[in-house]
Design an enzyme around this catalytic site. Structure first.
Site, PDB file in Angstrom:
ATOM      1  N   CYS A  97      46.183  10.088  26.577  1.00 20.86           N
ATOM      2  CA  CYS A  97      47.148  10.325  25.502  1.00 20.86           C
ATOM      3  C   CYS A  97      47.331   9.067  24.663  1.00 20.86           C
ATOM      4  O   CYS A  97      47.610   7.990  25.203  1.00 20.86           O
ATOM      5  CB  CYS A  97      48.486  10.764  26.086  1.00 20.86           C
ATOM      6  SG  CYS A  97      49.711  11.152  24.821  1.00 20.86           S
ATOM      7  N   HIS A 168      37.587  13.341  27.595  1.00 17.01           N
ATOM      8  CA  HIS A 168      37.739  13.759  26.202  1.00 17.01           C
ATOM      9  C   HIS A 168      36.696  12.997  25.391  1.00 17.01           C
ATOM     10  O   HIS A 168      36.743  11.774  25.326  1.00 17.01           O
ATOM     11  CB  HIS A 168      39.150  13.440  25.707  1.00 17.01           C
ATOM     12  CG  HIS A 168      39.449  14.008  24.347  1.00 17.01           C
ATOM     13  ND1 HIS A 168      40.686  14.458  23.993  1.00 17.01           N
ATOM     14  CD2 HIS A 168      38.658  14.205  23.258  1.00 17.01           C
ATOM     15  CE1 HIS A 168      40.661  14.905  22.746  1.00 17.01           C
ATOM     16  NE2 HIS A 168      39.436  14.752  22.279  1.00 17.01           N
ATOM     17  N   GLY A 210      37.249  19.752  21.313  1.00 19.66           N
ATOM     18  CA  GLY A 210      36.641  20.554  20.265  1.00 19.66           C
ATOM     19  C   GLY A 210      35.905  21.798  20.728  1.00 19.66           C
ATOM     20  O   GLY A 210      35.105  22.351  19.973  1.00 19.66           O
ATOM     21  N   GLY A 230      41.329  23.148  25.088  1.00 18.54           N
ATOM     22  CA  GLY A 230      42.709  22.814  24.783  1.00 18.54           C
ATOM     23  C   GLY A 230      43.346  23.796  23.840  1.00 18.54           C
ATOM     24  O   GLY A 230      43.662  24.924  24.200  1.00 18.54           O
TER      25      GLY A 230
END
Length: 329
Positions: A97, A168, A210, A230
């Site tokens: 994050c 990620h 994505g 996500g």
């Protein structure tokens, strides 16, 4: 169907304000196999807040992972023990994050610059619990954007006992980009995640970023062990039903999902929960179909809402879809 799907997995990413217990109940109705994650929850919130409310979940949500935000060894270890006591299936450390708020508390992507800290967290947490401790991270941060930087971070955590990494496939810019921009502007570099799996075949590597279709999921599963989706799973939750083809099983219908959802909604209302707050998680049910906009309008922006009103909106939407299908036949 992938021949080795039993060794693969599909997950829904932890998303603050989105992957609440109500969304997770809803998501589980689409797919019994997908791994669900809580929102990122800070150690302080668990240790000093309303723990019962923060960590509540319906047993149907298994397999379920608690994602923790924190860097203090004692607090993270205490929260890992609580996670096991409350029957979570795994604990995940957030090292991805990029928001200013979590950086200030030394939580999230900034920890990629401190692999020794994350390694210590893994070591101490895993020593106290039997469920897996996993790490979710970026491929890099700021100017530290080389494959070697990510590889060295993973090696440090793996040496401490972590075997499962969720990557990620974008770097995070900790200064200059908002969290939203960090999900969109840095380019996706899937090949670096593939390379990580090739270089470390004994590690369980999961790719994130994505991914918004079953076809993309299939492509990634040819290179890595697992896929995490996500926002696509939130805005279009029926994607989870379509993904049942990975297991060679048919997708459940929206009518079947609604039939199972209504008793849950009635139960939550009876226990004093605010139905409009729950209904916001349902807005994507008819995404891409006739009547989807009407459905969203019926559920959005309401101070008061009843289950009967949701049922009426669903029936109206399903009727519009049926008419649209007849018109195209």
């Amino acid at each position: 169907m992938l021949n080795n799907i039993k060794d693969k997995r599909l997950s829904v990413a932890p998303m603050i304000d989105w992957t609440t217990t109500d969304y997770r109940y809803f998501a589980r109705l689409f797919n019994p196999y997908v791994y669900l994650y809580t929102e990122m929850i800070s150690t302080g919130a668990i240790l000093h807040g309303n723990t019962d409310r923060l960590l509540r979940f319906d047993t149907t949500q298994h397999p379920l992972v608690l994602q923790l935000g924190g860097a203090d060894i004692t607090e993270m270890t205490q929260c890992a023990v609580i996670a096991q006591q409350r029957s979570f299936d795994e604990v995940n450390i957030n090292v991805g994050c990029p928001s200013d708020r979590v950086q200030h508390n030394k939580i999230g992507a900034c920890l990629m610059a401190e692999p020794e800290t994350v390694a210590k967290l893994v070591h101490h947490m895993q020593a106290e619990i039997d469920i897996p401790v996993t790490v979710k991270h970026r491929i890099g941060i700021d100017e530290h954007d080389s494959y070697e930087f990510m590889r060295d971070f993973v090696v440090a955590c793996a040496d401490a006992g972590c075997k499962h990494f969720i990557v990620h496939a974008r770097i995070a810019w900790l200064q200059g980009l908002s969290p939203k921009q960090n999900r969109e502007i840095p380019p996706l570099r899937y090949e670096e995640v593939y390379r990580l799996k090739q270089e470390f075949p004994d590690l369980y590597i999961e790719i994130n970023g994505g991914i918004d279709s079953v076809q993309q999921i299939k492509v990634h599963l040819e290179h890595v062990d697992a896929v995490m989706i996500g926002r696509a799973a939130y805005h279009n939750p029926y994607l989870l039903a379509e993904a049942m083809q990975l297991w060679g099983e048919p997708a459940v219908s929206r009518e079947q999902i609604l039939a199972k959802l209504y008793p849950y909604l009635e139960q939550q209302v009876a226990s004093g929960e605010h139905l409009p707050s729950i209904a916001r998680h349902l807005l994507g049910l008819f995404q891409g179909l006739a009547g989807a906009r009407k459905w969203r309008q019926a559920l959005s922006g309401k101070q008061h809402l009843t289950v009967d009103e949701i049922k009426a909106a669903a029936d109206h939407t399903l009727n519009l879809i049926h008419k649209a299908q007849l018109a195209t036949d």
